[in-house]
Design a protein around this motif. Structure first.
Motif, PDB file in Angstrom:
ATOM      1  N   VAL A 279       0.835  -1.204   0.000  1.00  6.80           N
ATOM      2  CA  VAL A 279       0.000   0.000   0.000  1.00  6.80           C
ATOM      3  C   VAL A 279       0.868   1.252   0.000  1.00  6.80           C
ATOM      4  CG1 VAL A 279      -1.642   1.336   1.390  1.00  6.80           C
ATOM      5  CG2 VAL A 279      -1.968  -1.125   1.091  1.00  6.80           C
ATOM      6  N   MET A 280       1.887   1.269   0.839  1.00  9.20           N
ATOM      7  CA  MET A 280       2.724   2.460   0.983  1.00  9.20           C
ATOM      8  C   MET A 280       3.469   2.783  -0.313  1.00  9.20           C
ATOM      9  SD  MET A 280       5.426   3.258   4.041  1.00  9.20           S
ATOM     10  CE  MET A 280       6.300   1.710   3.766  1.00  9.20           C
ATOM     11  N   THR A 281       4.131   1.796  -0.895  1.00  8.89           N
ATOM     12  CA  THR A 281       4.902   2.056  -2.111  1.00  8.89           C
ATOM     13  C   THR A 281       4.005   2.246  -3.325  1.00  8.89           C
ATOM     14  OG1 THR A 281       5.141  -0.333  -2.457  1.00  8.89           O
ATOM     15  CG2 THR A 281       6.897   0.788  -1.260  1.00  8.89           C
ATOM     16  N   GLY A 282       2.912   1.495  -3.395  1.00 10.48           N
ATOM     17  CA  GLY A 282       2.006   1.632  -4.533  1.00 10.48           C
ATOM     18  C   GLY A 282       1.348   2.998  -4.588  1.00 10.48           C
ATOM     19  N   VAL A 283       0.836   3.468  -3.468  1.00  8.56           N
ATOM     20  CA  VAL A 283       0.198   4.790  -3.430  1.00  8.56           C
ATOM     21  C   VAL A 283       1.213   5.884  -3.740  1.00  8.56           C
ATOM     22  CG1 VAL A 283      -0.924   6.464  -1.907  1.00  8.56           C
ATOM     23  CG2 VAL A 283      -1.638   4.072  -1.866  1.00  8.56           C
ATOM     24  N   ASN A 284       2.400   5.774  -3.172  1.00  7.61           N
ATOM     25  CA  ASN A 284       3.432   6.779  -3.421  1.00  7.61           C
ATOM     26  C   ASN A 284       3.767   6.856  -4.911  1.00  7.61           C
ATOM     27  OD1 ASN A 284       6.192   7.977  -3.656  1.00  7.61           O
ATOM     28  ND2 ASN A 284       6.046   8.052  -1.435  1.00  7.61           N
ATOM     29  N   ALA A 285       3.996   5.709  -5.535  1.00  9.29           N
ATOM     30  CA  ALA A 285       4.359   5.697  -6.954  1.00  9.29           C
ATOM     31  C   ALA A 285       3.210   6.177  -7.829  1.00  9.29           C
ATOM     32  CB  ALA A 285       4.775   4.287  -7.365  1.00  9.29           C
TER      33      ALA A 285
END
Length: 274
Positions: free
Chosen positions: A125-131
């Motif tokens: 969730v953290m990396t996907g939303v950021n990207a």
């Protein structure tokens, strides 16, 4: 005569062996270097394809790819923190109504020390939303700067707080607090990175050009731009013939011109010059 024939046979065998070794070895090529070159070619092709897609498709692909990578990293970290997670006591039933602050502490501990599945979910969730947010901001604003980076970090921090459940009873306030914290950290890292990776004085004319070529996977053509003195200020003026004059092939020329047409700022400069 017998010795002469044996000498011919020995020489023929040596020649056949040498030819066989050369054929199997591919002229002494390095298989690792060839594999890396092939991977780089695939990566550049993927970036070129992605740059031509619409915003929803690009954002979806970037988000899914980053989420998959984050899940892999989270699962790996979760295997190392699994022992820590098992040592954290489980709150008794009904503890939500007894001590909200204690429950928030339990949630925070579980969020940062959960097993592989929990960490894989949190990091995905953290990396996907950021990207995903970074991709949208970059396409809309035509550049990647500290503001876009902080907005993406705020979104990833808020979603991490909501998904991990570390906020306790007041999820909204915790999400905002986590988002602000992530944004400040990301903004500081971005500024430090800019400070320590500042280009030499001669490269200040190719910052935008280098970024464009990197996004398209065409970094190797930067020398062509320099050879033709095609600096950042000439980007709105680029034409197919100008790129052809500096020996850039047709495919990369199309990607570069398409990128310029998609860039709002460069397109506006083109219109103002007409």
């Amino acid at each position: 005569m017998g010795e002469g024939k044996q000498g011919v046979i020995v020489m023929d065998m040596r020649n056949m062996t040498a030819k066989g070794l050369v054929g199997r070895g591919g002229g002494g090529g390095n298989p690792i270097a060839e594999l890396q070159a092939k991977f780089k070619e695939l990566e550049n092709g993927f970036k070129g394809w992605l740059a031509k897609q619409s915003l929803p498709i690009e954002a979806s692909v970037v988000t899914a790819t980053a989420a998959f990578q984050g899940a892999a990293i989270g699962a790996l970290m979760g295997t190392f923190t699994n022992d820590i997670s098992s040592s954290i006591p489980t709150p008794p039933p009904g503890a939500n109504n007894l001590n909200p602050e204690a429950m928030a502490s339990f949630k925070q501990a579980q969020a940062f020390s959960g097993g592989p599945l929990i960490q894989a979910r949190n990091f995905a969730v953290m990396t996907g939303v950021n990207a995903g947010i970074s991709c949208v901001m970059k396409r809309l604003r035509g550049k990647e700067d500290v503001e876009s980076s902080m907005v993406a970090a705020f979104g990833s921090g808020a979603m991490f707080s909501l998904v991990s459940g570390m906020g306790g009873p007041n999820q909204a306030a915790s999400a905002i607090t986590s988002g602000v914290f992530f944004a400040l950290v990301q903004g500081g890292i971005f500024k430090l990175g800019q400070k320590f990776s500042a280009p030499p004085a001669g490269d200040v004319y190719y910052v935008r050009t280098r970024s464009m070529l990197s996004n398209l996977g065409l970094q190797k053509y930067e020398k062509n731009f320099r050879r033709g003195l095609l600096t950042d200020s000439t980007l709105p003026l680029l034409t197919d013939s100008a790129l052809r004059d500096v020996s850039i092939p047709p495919g990369p020329r199309l990607l570069i011109l398409d990128h310029i047409q998609r860039d709002t700022e460069l397109r506006e400069k083109q219109g103002s010059r007409k």
